[in-house]
Design a protein around this motif. Structure first.
Motif, PDB file in Angstrom:
ATOM      1  N   LEU A 116       0.822  -1.205   0.000  1.00  0.00           N
ATOM      2  CA  LEU A 116       0.000   0.000   0.000  1.00  0.00           C
ATOM      3  C   LEU A 116       0.859   1.259   0.000  1.00  0.00           C
ATOM      4  O   LEU A 116       0.612   2.200  -0.762  1.00  0.00           O
ATOM      5  CB  LEU A 116      -0.936   0.005   1.209  1.00  0.00           C
ATOM      6  CG  LEU A 116      -2.288  -0.682   1.035  1.00  0.00           C
ATOM      7  CD1 LEU A 116      -3.015  -0.761   2.363  1.00  0.00           C
ATOM      8  CD2 LEU A 116      -3.140   0.072   0.024  1.00  0.00           C
ATOM      9  N   LEU A 117       1.874   1.290   0.852  1.00  0.00           N
ATOM     10  CA  LEU A 117       2.740   2.467   0.949  1.00  0.00           C
ATOM     11  C   LEU A 117       3.547   2.659  -0.327  1.00  0.00           C
ATOM     12  O   LEU A 117       3.584   3.755  -0.900  1.00  0.00           O
ATOM     13  CB  LEU A 117       3.681   2.326   2.146  1.00  0.00           C
ATOM     14  CG  LEU A 117       4.726   3.438   2.310  1.00  0.00           C
ATOM     15  CD1 LEU A 117       4.040   4.791   2.485  1.00  0.00           C
ATOM     16  CD2 LEU A 117       5.638   3.149   3.496  1.00  0.00           C
ATOM     17  N   ALA A 118       4.175   1.587  -0.805  1.00  0.00           N
ATOM     18  CA  ALA A 118       5.033   1.694  -1.985  1.00  0.00           C
ATOM     19  C   ALA A 118       4.227   2.057  -3.228  1.00  0.00           C
ATOM     20  O   ALA A 118       4.626   2.921  -4.015  1.00  0.00           O
ATOM     21  CB  ALA A 118       5.782   0.386  -2.204  1.00  0.00           C
ATOM     22  N   MET A 119       3.084   1.407  -3.414  1.00  0.00           N
ATOM     23  CA  MET A 119       2.275   1.669  -4.605  1.00  0.00           C
ATOM     24  C   MET A 119       1.684   3.074  -4.601  1.00  0.00           C
ATOM     25  O   MET A 119       1.509   3.691  -5.656  1.00  0.00           O
ATOM     26  CB  MET A 119       1.156   0.637  -4.720  1.00  0.00           C
ATOM     27  CG  MET A 119       1.603  -0.723  -5.174  1.00  0.00           C
ATOM     28  SD  MET A 119       2.338  -0.708  -6.859  1.00  0.00           S
ATOM     29  CE  MET A 119       4.084  -0.811  -6.449  1.00  0.00           C
ATOM     30  N   PHE A 120       1.367   3.595  -3.422  1.00  0.00           N
ATOM     31  CA  PHE A 120       0.842   4.958  -3.350  1.00  0.00           C
ATOM     32  C   PHE A 120       1.875   5.956  -3.854  1.00  0.00           C
ATOM     33  O   PHE A 120       1.558   6.865  -4.637  1.00  0.00           O
ATOM     34  CB  PHE A 120       0.437   5.313  -1.923  1.00  0.00           C
ATOM     35  CG  PHE A 120      -0.005   6.744  -1.766  1.00  0.00           C
ATOM     36  CD1 PHE A 120      -1.238   7.152  -2.242  1.00  0.00           C
ATOM     37  CD2 PHE A 120       0.826   7.676  -1.165  1.00  0.00           C
ATOM     38  CE1 PHE A 120      -1.649   8.476  -2.112  1.00  0.00           C
ATOM     39  CE2 PHE A 120       0.426   8.994  -1.025  1.00  0.00           C
ATOM     40  CZ  PHE A 120      -0.811   9.399  -1.501  1.00  0.00           C
ATOM     41  N   LEU A 121       3.120   5.787  -3.431  1.00  0.00           N
ATOM     42  CA  LEU A 121       4.186   6.695  -3.863  1.00  0.00           C
ATOM     43  C   LEU A 121       4.432   6.563  -5.370  1.00  0.00           C
ATOM     44  O   LEU A 121       4.592   7.575  -6.078  1.00  0.00           O
ATOM     45  CB  LEU A 121       5.463   6.401  -3.087  1.00  0.00           C
ATOM     46  CG  LEU A 121       5.394   6.662  -1.569  1.00  0.00           C
ATOM     47  CD1 LEU A 121       6.683   6.214  -0.888  1.00  0.00           C
ATOM     48  CD2 LEU A 121       5.126   8.135  -1.277  1.00  0.00           C
ATOM     49  N   LEU A 122       4.458   5.334  -5.872  1.00  0.00           N
ATOM     50  CA  LEU A 122       4.667   5.125  -7.308  1.00  0.00           C
ATOM     51  C   LEU A 122       3.487   5.659  -8.114  1.00  0.00           C
ATOM     52  O   LEU A 122       3.678   6.268  -9.173  1.00  0.00           O
ATOM     53  CB  LEU A 122       4.864   3.632  -7.597  1.00  0.00           C
ATOM     54  CG  LEU A 122       6.204   3.032  -7.158  1.00  0.00           C
ATOM     55  CD1 LEU A 122       6.178   1.519  -7.300  1.00  0.00           C
ATOM     56  CD2 LEU A 122       7.362   3.626  -7.964  1.00  0.00           C
ATOM     57  N   TRP A 123       2.279   5.423  -7.636  1.00  0.00           N
ATOM     58  CA  TRP A 123       1.079   5.893  -8.342  1.00  0.00           C
ATOM     59  C   TRP A 123       1.081   7.407  -8.486  1.00  0.00           C
ATOM     60  O   TRP A 123       0.823   7.941  -9.571  1.00  0.00           O
ATOM     61  CB  TRP A 123      -0.166   5.435  -7.597  1.00  0.00           C
ATOM     62  CG  TRP A 123      -1.436   6.055  -8.100  1.00  0.00           C
ATOM     63  CD1 TRP A 123      -2.084   5.767  -9.272  1.00  0.00           C
ATOM     64  CD2 TRP A 123      -2.203   7.076  -7.456  1.00  0.00           C
ATOM     65  NE1 TRP A 123      -3.215   6.549  -9.395  1.00  0.00           N
ATOM     66  CE2 TRP A 123      -3.313   7.356  -8.292  1.00  0.00           C
ATOM     67  CE3 TRP A 123      -2.076   7.760  -6.248  1.00  0.00           C
ATOM     68  CZ2 TRP A 123      -4.273   8.310  -7.950  1.00  0.00           C
ATOM     69  CZ3 TRP A 123      -3.033   8.698  -5.904  1.00  0.00           C
ATOM     70  CH2 TRP A 123      -4.112   8.967  -6.763  1.00  0.00           C
ATOM     71  N   ARG A 124       1.398   8.129  -7.419  1.00  0.00           N
ATOM     72  CA  ARG A 124       1.422   9.596  -7.484  1.00  0.00           C
ATOM     73  C   ARG A 124       2.446  10.075  -8.509  1.00  0.00           C
ATOM     74  O   ARG A 124       2.178  10.985  -9.297  1.00  0.00           O
ATOM     75  CB  ARG A 124       1.753  10.176  -6.105  1.00  0.00           C
ATOM     76  CG  ARG A 124       0.636  10.112  -5.098  1.00  0.00           C
ATOM     77  CD  ARG A 124       0.928  10.948  -3.891  1.00  0.00           C
ATOM     78  NE  ARG A 124       1.068  12.363  -4.221  1.00  0.00           N
ATOM     79  CZ  ARG A 124       1.435  13.301  -3.351  1.00  0.00           C
ATOM     80  NH1 ARG A 124       1.728  12.975  -2.101  1.00  0.00           N
ATOM     81  NH2 ARG A 124       1.534  14.558  -3.704  1.00  0.00           N
ATOM     82  N   GLY A 125       3.622   9.454  -8.497  1.00  0.00           N
ATOM     83  CA  GLY A 125       4.643   9.845  -9.463  1.00  0.00           C
ATOM     84  C   GLY A 125       4.230   9.559 -10.892  1.00  0.00           C
ATOM     85  O   GLY A 125       4.468  10.372 -11.796  1.00  0.00           O
ATOM     86  N   LYS A 126       3.555   8.434 -11.117  1.00  0.00           N
ATOM     87  CA  LYS A 126       3.140   8.070 -12.467  1.00  0.00           C
ATOM     88  C   LYS A 126       2.026   8.975 -12.981  1.00  0.00           C
ATOM     89  O   LYS A 126       2.000   9.327 -14.170  1.00  0.00           O
ATOM     90  CB  LYS A 126       2.690   6.606 -12.487  1.00  0.00           C
ATOM     91  CG  LYS A 126       3.841   5.623 -12.312  1.00  0.00           C
ATOM     92  CD  LYS A 126       3.336   4.190 -12.247  1.00  0.00           C
ATOM     93  CE  LYS A 126       4.483   3.220 -12.026  1.00  0.00           C
ATOM     94  NZ  LYS A 126       4.009   1.822 -11.968  1.00  0.00           N
ATOM     95  N   VAL A 127       1.090   9.335 -12.124  1.00  0.00           N
ATOM     96  CA  VAL A 127       0.003  10.219 -12.549  1.00  0.00           C
ATOM     97  C   VAL A 127       0.559  11.573 -12.989  1.00  0.00           C
ATOM     98  O   VAL A 127       0.165  12.116 -14.024  1.00  0.00           O
ATOM     99  CB  VAL A 127      -1.030  10.401 -11.418  1.00  0.00           C
ATOM    100  CG1 VAL A 127      -2.001  11.536 -11.732  1.00  0.00           C
ATOM    101  CG2 VAL A 127      -1.813   9.106 -11.212  1.00  0.00           C
ATOM    102  N   ARG A 128       1.462  12.131 -12.208  1.00  0.00           N
ATOM    103  CA  ARG A 128       2.069  13.415 -12.567  1.00  0.00           C
ATOM    104  C   ARG A 128       2.851  13.308 -13.870  1.00  0.00           C
ATOM    105  O   ARG A 128       2.779  14.197 -14.728  1.00  0.00           O
ATOM    106  CB  ARG A 128       2.993  13.885 -11.446  1.00  0.00           C
ATOM    107  CG  ARG A 128       2.312  14.296 -10.165  1.00  0.00           C
ATOM    108  CD  ARG A 128       3.304  14.881  -9.189  1.00  0.00           C
ATOM    109  NE  ARG A 128       3.938  16.063  -9.748  1.00  0.00           N
ATOM    110  CZ  ARG A 128       5.064  16.609  -9.276  1.00  0.00           C
ATOM    111  NH1 ARG A 128       5.694  16.045  -8.257  1.00  0.00           N
ATOM    112  NH2 ARG A 128       5.567  17.681  -9.835  1.00  0.00           N
ATOM    113  N   THR A 129       3.592  12.218 -14.026  1.00  0.00           N
ATOM    114  CA  THR A 129       4.395  12.032 -15.233  1.00  0.00           C
ATOM    115  C   THR A 129       3.514  11.830 -16.458  1.00  0.00           C
ATOM    116  O   THR A 129       3.781  12.382 -17.534  1.00  0.00           O
ATOM    117  CB  THR A 129       5.345  10.834 -15.057  1.00  0.00           C
ATOM    118  OG1 THR A 129       6.148  11.026 -13.886  1.00  0.00           O
ATOM    119  CG2 THR A 129       6.256  10.680 -16.258  1.00  0.00           C
ATOM    120  N   ALA A 130       2.457  11.037 -16.304  1.00  0.00           N
ATOM    121  CA  ALA A 130       1.538  10.803 -17.415  1.00  0.00           C
ATOM    122  C   ALA A 130       0.870  12.096 -17.856  1.00  0.00           C
ATOM    123  O   ALA A 130       0.687  12.346 -19.047  1.00  0.00           O
ATOM    124  CB  ALA A 130       0.477   9.777 -17.015  1.00  0.00           C
TER     125      ALA A 130
END
Length: 229
Positions: free
Chosen positions: A126-140
């Motif tokens: 949950l913690l790791a995916m939340f951080l990755l998800w936020r970064g991917k949304v901004r990058t996308a």
């Protein structure tokens, strides 16, 4: 207007996120599959296989943006379409396999001996995916990339799967008589995977697919949809 230098900065970020996703999910997948097999937990085993699908999806994103600066517009659009399509296909196949395993477990009335590994894996994920998800949304959003947004949707799905796995594990831990909780949890996991997979696959089949996802909108969600439909 995004300059070439700005785009290259975001491309490098996309590549870094892809590498981080591959590394984390490979470890998470192997651990989850190992514990799932040992504890006879379909939900945990399916979660582990989903993590490996995340690895494959991240590899597609890495392929998509590798040498991005040297690609022609037509080549970039083709990579966007292929990456989005194959991510969708992998998720649909995974959903079918997870659902089949869950049904077999329900019919045989089997249940895991313990769900402590499921609790630990889901909390870390949950913690790791939340951080990755936020970064991917901004990058996308910065790259206006449907493929990257599909990968972000995979991370969002992984967070949802982690939550489902955590709730199912805690319920079985508290009330062991609920032998069906693990299999029922896996069915919910399969439904979430299928929804994300179909969304990406369907989008890649559209004749007007151009690679962009409209992510420039402030209210664009992780699946590339906007709230102004």
């Amino acid at each position: 207007m995004t300059t070439h230098a700005d785009r290259m900065t975001w491309v490098r970020r996309a590549l870094a996120l892809a590498l981080l996703t591959m590394g984390f999910n490979l470890l998470e997948g192997l651990v989850s599959i190992g514990f799932g097999w040992e504890e006879q937990s379909i939900a945990l085993f399916g979660f582990g296989v989903d993590s490996l699908v995340e690895v494959a999806a991240a590899a597609l994103i890495y392929w998509r943006f590798r040498h991005d600066g040297a690609l022609l517009d037509q080549q970039a659009a083709r990579r966007e379409r292929l990456a989005t399509r194959f991510i969708g296909i992998m998720l649909l196949l995974l959903a079918g396999g997870t659902a089949l395993g869950s049904i077999l477990q329900l019919l045989s009335h089997r249940h895991p001996g313990t769900t402590l590994p499921g609790v630990i894996v889901s909390l870390v994920s949950l913690l790791a995916m939340f951080l990755l998800w936020r970064g991917k949304v901004r990058t996308a959003a910065a790259l206006d990339s449907r493929a990257m947004m599909s990968d972000a949707a995979c991370s969002l799905a992984c967070m949802q799967l982690s939550t489902v796995l955590l709730i199912g594990s805690l319920l079985f831990w508290r009330w062991p008589s609920l032998w069906w909780v693990d299999a029922a949890t896996a069915l919910v996991v399969a439904a979430l995977i299928a929804r994300e997979g179909w969304g990406g696959f369907h989008a890649s089949l559209q004749p007007d697919f151009s690679g962009g996802c409209g992510c420039g909108h402030a209210n664009c969600d992780a699946s590339g949809r906007t709230g102004t439909n």
